[in-house]
Design an enzyme around this catalytic site. Structure first.
Site, PDB file in Angstrom:
ATOM      1  N   ASP A  73     -17.331 -28.569 -37.457  1.00 21.02           N
ATOM      2  CA  ASP A  73     -16.419 -29.320 -38.316  1.00 21.02           C
ATOM      3  C   ASP A  73     -17.153 -30.565 -38.814  1.00 21.02           C
ATOM      4  OD1 ASP A  73     -13.337 -29.487 -39.042  1.00 21.02           O
ATOM      5  OD2 ASP A  73     -14.064 -31.510 -38.673  1.00 21.02           O
TER       6      ASP A  73
ATOM      7  N   GLU B 179     -13.345 -27.753 -44.070  1.00 16.89           N
ATOM      8  CA  GLU B 179     -14.698 -28.159 -43.679  1.00 16.89           C
ATOM      9  C   GLU B 179     -15.097 -27.552 -42.340  1.00 16.89           C
ATOM     10  OE1 GLU B 179     -11.877 -31.450 -42.244  1.00 16.89           O
ATOM     11  OE2 GLU B 179     -12.054 -30.014 -43.883  1.00 16.89           O
TER      12      GLU B 179
END
Length: 626
Positions: free
Chosen positions: A492, A536
């Site tokens: 992430d 993301e």
């Protein structure tokens, strides 16, 4: 037409060469009376369960020498045998192969140690219930080096035939399936080529012989597809009983078409020999009646009746041709060759399925090729007849030309028209073949592009969540079957929202693309993929990788991303990622979401610990306990 057949034959030789060149990588252990002891149990009570069968006394089982397991009659019995699995055999998944697609129903019980597997298959069972949806029957084996595999088979068939058994590995099995599929494709291709060509001739000339030939190809092709198991797998898969109903009449009708073609070819010779003419006429009518009666008979009676009708019919046709040849002193080699191909292929297949003699599978496949090749021979016979008719017409025109010079121009014009038409037909056929090949290549390329688009992430170019979900299920099964560790990395991007808010979404997109590229370059194995899970967040599945290996890969990815400057249009950015690592040995009771949930908890632990870190699920657990 000759060039197309030559290409099909070259393709057949290439397939054979490819199979032989890879033979050393394949495993095939034939199971027969030479290396295995078979025992049989049969009773009027057909409701014995597997547990009852296992508890039978040894004396209740019948040795193979005292039991006829086949013979094209109604059979219901149990068979058992044992195979020792050696280290040379266990180099991957193994399968029990039953190379008889005509089995009505067979229950397979596989026992090794305490593990028992049960499968049901057959051409009376829905194809979706088979372990592998292929014409021949394949059953995955439980494997354990050095242990003995016990096999119990419950065989049910209205027209029992042989059970060719073998143990194969996945490469051998799927190569056999691929080669069989290409072989069937060649058969269907030849049939379609002959149908299209004959249809063109029939549209032009409207002769009965072309209709009979079209019927011969249609009935014969569907019949051979039934014997090869293709019909029950792909054509009648929703109606398995329909194949057993239609298969005997199809072969009888094939014989009827062959007789009708023969009558058309020798009609000018039999007009003065009424014995042969009447015999063939009576035989053709009888065959049609028999084909109709077969539809109302039980399966095993229909099979035996059709075989009797086929062999008697062929004998009578052979007798008629011999009598005609003796009378007229004329023989047609192609016609004799076509009937010989019919006879030889039928005899081999009947012998193979009846079990009267042990026929190798290769000879059975050769019989299939000979049976298909008879269509070409019949086509050649009809083509010769067509040429003969045209030659006779040409000779008549030549005679008239000699009698009257004034008709010369008309005769030459007719001859030129015939030649132009023949050349036009050949050119049209070549053109259609070329267009079909081009269309096929375009379709294959389009399918490949669609498959890639369906599993690729449009932004990063890597794999998408759909691909990840499918891959996760496949890796679960592989880890469970091979007892190997499976690791998952969840990445992430840290403070990614600030990048979007401060520098725009285009800069954020560039960051995601760069993260995907860096992670992909670090992964060395061809089956390791970077998948964009959402936003993301990225996921990486590492098969057969323990926790230390997964941590090492995760740390390299984290460092490489942290050291990379992402260049955008307006500003150079330096980003970091947090990575959660989870490793499991997948067990039957392992939940589908457990691996992901543990990696997700490890990821949030890495975020909570300060970001730009690699954390494992074990570290998360230790922290939670403390």
């Amino acid at each position: 037409m000759i060039s197309v057949l030559a290409r099909l034959f070259a393709l057949f030789l290439f397939i054979c060469w490819s199979t032989l060149s890879n033979a050393n990588e394949n495993i095939r252990v034939t199971i027969d009376s030479s290396n295995t002891v078979f025992n049989y149990f049969s009773s009027d009570n057909r409701n014995y369960s597997f547990e009852q069968i296992k508890q039978l006394d040894k004396s209740q089982w019948i040795a193979a020498d005292n039991f006829a397991a086949y013979g094209l009659v109604d059979r219901h019995y149990w068979m058992r045998f044992s195979v020792k699995l050696t280290a040379d055999m266990i180099r991957g998944p193994l399968y029990l192969e039953i190379a008889n697609p005509l089995v009505d129903k067979i229950d397979v019980h596989l026992i090794i140690g305490n593990e028992v597997r049960h499968f049901v298959a057959g051409d009376k069972i829905d194809v979706s219930k088979r372990p592998i949806a292929t014409p021949e029957l394949y059953f995955p084996l439980p494997t354990a080096n050095g242990l003995t595999l016990d096999v119990y088979l419950r065989y049910q068939d209205e027209a029992a035939s042989v059970l060719p058994l073998a143990i194969t590995n996945s490469k051998e099995s799927f190569e056999q399936v691929s080669v069989h599929g290409i072989f069937i494709g060649i058969i269907v291709g030849i049939a379609l080529l002959l149908l299209v060509t004959t249809g063109a001739f029939y549209r032009k000339e409207k002769l009965n012989i072309y209709r009979y030939f079209i019927g011969l190809v249609l009935f014969g092709t569907f019949g051979i597809l039934g014997l090869e198991g293709v019909a029950s797998t792909y054509i009648f898969n929703a109606l398995p009983w329909l194949q057993n109903l239609l298969l005997p009449p199809l072969f009888v009708l094939t014989l009827w078409c062959s007789i009708q073609i023969t009558r058309e070819l020798i009609d000018h010779q039999t007009q003065e020999y009424s014995l042969v003419h009447n015999l063939l006429t009576w035989l053709a009518r009888s065959i049609v009646i028999i084909a109709a009666i077969l539809l109302a008979l039980p399966a095993f009676v229909a099979v035996l009746a059709s075989l009797i009708a086929l062999h008697v019919g062929i004998v009578l046709v052979a007798l008629s041709l011999i009598l005609l040849g003796i009378r007229t002193k004329q023989f047609q080699p192609l016609l004799v060759a076509a009937w010989l191909a019919f006879i030889i292929s039928l005899l081999i297949k009947t012998t193979y399925f009846s079990g009267v003699l042990k026929i190798p599978t290769e000879l059975f496949n050769l019989a299939t090729f000979i049976y298909t090749f008879q269509f070409v021979l019949w086509g050649a016979v009809i083509l010769c007849r067509y040429i003969q008719i045209n030659e006779d017409a040409f000779a008549l025109k030549s005679k008239l030309l000699a009698q009257s010079q004034g008709d010369y121009e008309e005769l030459e014009e007719s001859l030129n028209e015939y030649r132009d038409e023949q050349a036009s037909m050949e050119a049209l056929f070549d053109e259609r073949t070329f267009e079909l090949n081009v269309t096929l290549r375009e379709l294959q390329e389009t399918n490949r592009q669609l498959e890639e688009q369906a599993t690729n992430d449009a932004l990063t170019g890597g794999k998408n969540r759909k691909f990840f979900d499918q891959r996760l299920q496949a890796e679960y099964r592989l880890s469970r079957r091979q007892n190997t560790p499976l690791s998952l990395l969840l990445l992430d991007a840290d403070k990614f929202k600030l990048v979007n808010d401060n520098h725009g979404h285009l800069a954020g997109d560039q960051v995601l693309v760069e993260i995907s590229k860096i992670a992909s370059r670090i992964l060395k194995r061809p089956n390791d993929y970077v998948c964009r899970y959402g936003g993301e967040e990225f996921a990486i599945l590492l098969s057969n990788t323990d926790q230390k290996g997964a941590e090492k890969v995760a740390e390299v990815i984290r460092q490489r991303i942290a050291e990379t400057i992402v260049k955008t249009e307006n500003i150079d950015l330096q980003v970091t990622v947090s990575i959660g690592v989870s490793t499991l040995f997948i067990e039957p009771e392992t939940a589908d979401s457990q691996l992901f949930e543990q990696a997700d908890q490890a990821l949030y632990f890495a975020k909570a610990s300060g970001r730009n870190l690699v954390k494992t699920f074990q570290e998360f657990e230790s922290s939670a306990k403390n």
